[in-house]
Design a protein around this motif. Structure first.
Motif, PDB file in Angstrom:
ATOM      1  N   VAL A 129       0.859  -1.191   0.000  1.00 24.46           N
ATOM      2  CA  VAL A 129       0.000   0.000   0.000  1.00 24.46           C
ATOM      3  C   VAL A 129       0.897   1.245   0.000  1.00 24.46           C
ATOM      4  N   PRO A 130       0.807   2.089  -1.035  1.00 22.17           N
ATOM      5  CA  PRO A 130       1.691   3.263  -1.113  1.00 22.17           C
ATOM      6  C   PRO A 130       1.369   4.296  -0.041  1.00 22.17           C
ATOM      7  N   GLU A 147       3.808   1.247 -11.762  1.00 21.84           N
ATOM      8  CA  GLU A 147       4.787   0.391 -11.092  1.00 21.84           C
ATOM      9  C   GLU A 147       4.094  -0.770 -10.369  1.00 21.84           C
ATOM     10  N   LEU A 148       3.024  -0.465  -9.651  1.00 23.60           N
ATOM     11  CA  LEU A 148       2.296  -1.505  -8.933  1.00 23.60           C
ATOM     12  C   LEU A 148       1.610  -2.468  -9.896  1.00 23.60           C
ATOM     13  N   ARG A 149       1.036  -1.916 -10.975  1.00 23.52           N
ATOM     14  CA  ARG A 149       0.334  -2.741 -11.961  1.00 23.52           C
ATOM     15  C   ARG A 149       1.270  -3.760 -12.588  1.00 23.52           C
ATOM     16  N   GLN A 150       2.466  -3.330 -12.962  1.00 18.04           N
ATOM     17  CA  GLN A 150       3.428  -4.235 -13.581  1.00 18.04           C
ATOM     18  C   GLN A 150       3.862  -5.319 -12.601  1.00 18.04           C
ATOM     19  N   ASN A 191      -6.055  -0.751  -7.777  1.00 13.69           N
ATOM     20  CA  ASN A 191      -7.088   0.170  -7.305  1.00 13.69           C
ATOM     21  C   ASN A 191      -7.376  -0.044  -5.822  1.00 13.69           C
ATOM     22  N   GLY A 192      -7.388  -1.327  -5.399  1.00 16.32           N
ATOM     23  CA  GLY A 192      -7.615  -1.625  -3.988  1.00 16.32           C
ATOM     24  C   GLY A 192      -6.491  -1.115  -3.114  1.00 16.32           C
ATOM     25  N   ASP A 217     -10.830  -7.045  -0.577  1.00 14.07           N
ATOM     26  CA  ASP A 217     -10.089  -6.168   0.324  1.00 14.07           C
ATOM     27  C   ASP A 217     -10.985  -5.736   1.467  1.00 14.07           C
ATOM     28  N   SER A 218     -10.408  -5.096   2.461  1.00 15.93           N
ATOM     29  CA  SER A 218     -11.181  -4.618   3.609  1.00 15.93           C
ATOM     30  C   SER A 218     -11.116  -3.096   3.677  1.00 15.93           C
ATOM     31  N   GLY A 219     -11.082  -2.461   2.515  1.00 13.02           N
ATOM     32  CA  GLY A 219     -10.889  -1.018   2.434  1.00 13.02           C
ATOM     33  C   GLY A 219     -12.154  -0.200   2.585  1.00 13.02           C
ATOM     34  N   ILE A 220     -12.166   0.942   1.902  1.00 13.62           N
ATOM     35  CA  ILE A 220     -13.225   1.935   2.100  1.00 13.62           C
ATOM     36  C   ILE A 220     -14.462   1.663   1.267  1.00 13.62           C
TER      37      ILE A 220
END
Length: 348
Positions: A129-130, A147-150, A191-192, A217-220
């Motif tokens: 998580v950035p 960067e995360l996608r790759q 995206n998560g 995920d347990s996000g918003i």
């Protein structure tokens, strides 16, 4: 002396059973977690009935609860060699330990039998998580996402290829589907991580009847995430989670990317189940085509009752068994933190 609040999660043989078994206890959990030590009871798991989408969603919900409580949640497991070996093989213990989600009696993992399982049934966790993302700085955001996608794409591509490559099934997949699905799953994971601001779990399972891929995920949740990344939704007065699910499904590919992948899954006799906070949506081919016909342009989105207008049925809290496979959307009686998307492909 603190008491244990033991929650029986049943067989985890489907998402609906998970929601049913957990939902009725969730309010009690939220009100008592400061006074009670939560314990998940997984002793009802049955051989060859565990659903990876349900297990993946269970991990994501447990992650959020363990963070609220401030410590990992103990689980109760019988020493059933088949069950223990299955959970070990798919990476359940690894993901739970890595993110300090659950604890268990380590002795149960010893002496595992040589039972053979499909090595491509897996639960993977993504937790990069950035920090300090400036959502208004599109240049910075695009660099982080790329960067995360790759990284996510490279992690799951080989596993997706194996998941879809079997000689013992009478089903031929379009070779492009694997790359397309991998690309879109990587996008959803990113995206998560960025908008949900929480680790994301990916579950993959192949059985004799089909393939299931779940991202949880347990996000918003979709609504808050969409309001932050697509400010026009606030201006249109979008304030229900179920409307956010419908809009996210139909946004052009360059915004969320769900539309094309849902279309591809439905065209090969599959279906897509999405849930976020207090709602659930199941796309089947006929409901999906009707939605595409009605909502050709995002500018036509009504400000109220979007889900009802687009899908063509009334909002409900209950869906009969005979209507499950027709596609539906509903409001759950209880809230479940985060979001879950499951792609189902049938061999039948």
């Amino acid at each position: 002396m603190r008491e244990n609040s033991i929650i029986n999660l049943g067989t985890l043989s489907s998402l609906n059973l998970l929601y049913s078994n957990l939902g009725y206890k969730l309010k009690e959990i939220n009100s008592l977690k400061k006074e009670f030590d939560l314990v998940w009871d997984l002793r009802q798991l049955e051989a060859k009935r565990i659903n990876l989408a349900a297990l993946t969603s269970f991990l994501s919900i447990s992650y959020g609860l363990s963070r609220d409580i401030g410590n990992p949640i103990p689980i109760l497991l019988d020493w059933n060699p088949y069950i223990i070996k299955f959970l070990y093989t798919i990476g359940f213990f690894e993901a739970a330990r890595e993110l300090e989600i659950l604890t268990w009696d380590e002795r149960i993992i010893g002496g595992l039998p040589r039972t053979s399982f499909n090595p491509n049934n897996k639960i993977l966790s993504f937790y990069n998580v950035p920090d300090k993302v400036d959502y208004k700085n599109q240049v910075q955001l695009n660099i982080i996402k790329e960067e995360l996608r790759q990284e996510c794409y490279e992690t799951i591509l080989a596993k997706f290829k194996l998941l879809f490559s079997y000689s013992d099934i009478n089903y031929v997949f379009d070779p492009d589907l694997v790359y397309f699905l991998c690309t879109n799953c990587a996008e959803l994971i990113v995206n998560g991580l960025i908008h949900g601001r929480t680790p994301v779990f990916l579950g993959m399972q192949r059985t004799s009847v089909g393939i299931s891929i779940c991202i949880a995920d347990s996000g918003i949740g979709f609504l808050q995430s969409m309001q932050e990344s697509n400010p026009w939704t606030r201006k249109k007065g979008i304030n229900r989670n179920v409307d956010a699910l419908v809009i996210a499904s139909l946004l052009p590919k360059n915004q969320i990317c769900l539309r094309d992948v849902i279309n591809s899954i439905l065209k090969i006799r599959g279906w897509v189940i999405m849930s976020s906070i207090d709602c659930e949506l199941r796309w089947e081919y006929n409901k999906w085509q009707r939605s595409l016909d009605i909502l050709e342009d995002l500018g036509n989105i009504p400000t109220n009752r979007i889900a009802e207008e687009v899908i063509g049925t009334e909002l409900t809290t209950y869906v009969s068994r005979e209507n499950l496979r027709k596609g539906y959307f509903k409001i759950n009686k209880f809230e479940f933190p985060g979001s879950r998307i499951t792609f189902e492909i049938s061999f039948l």
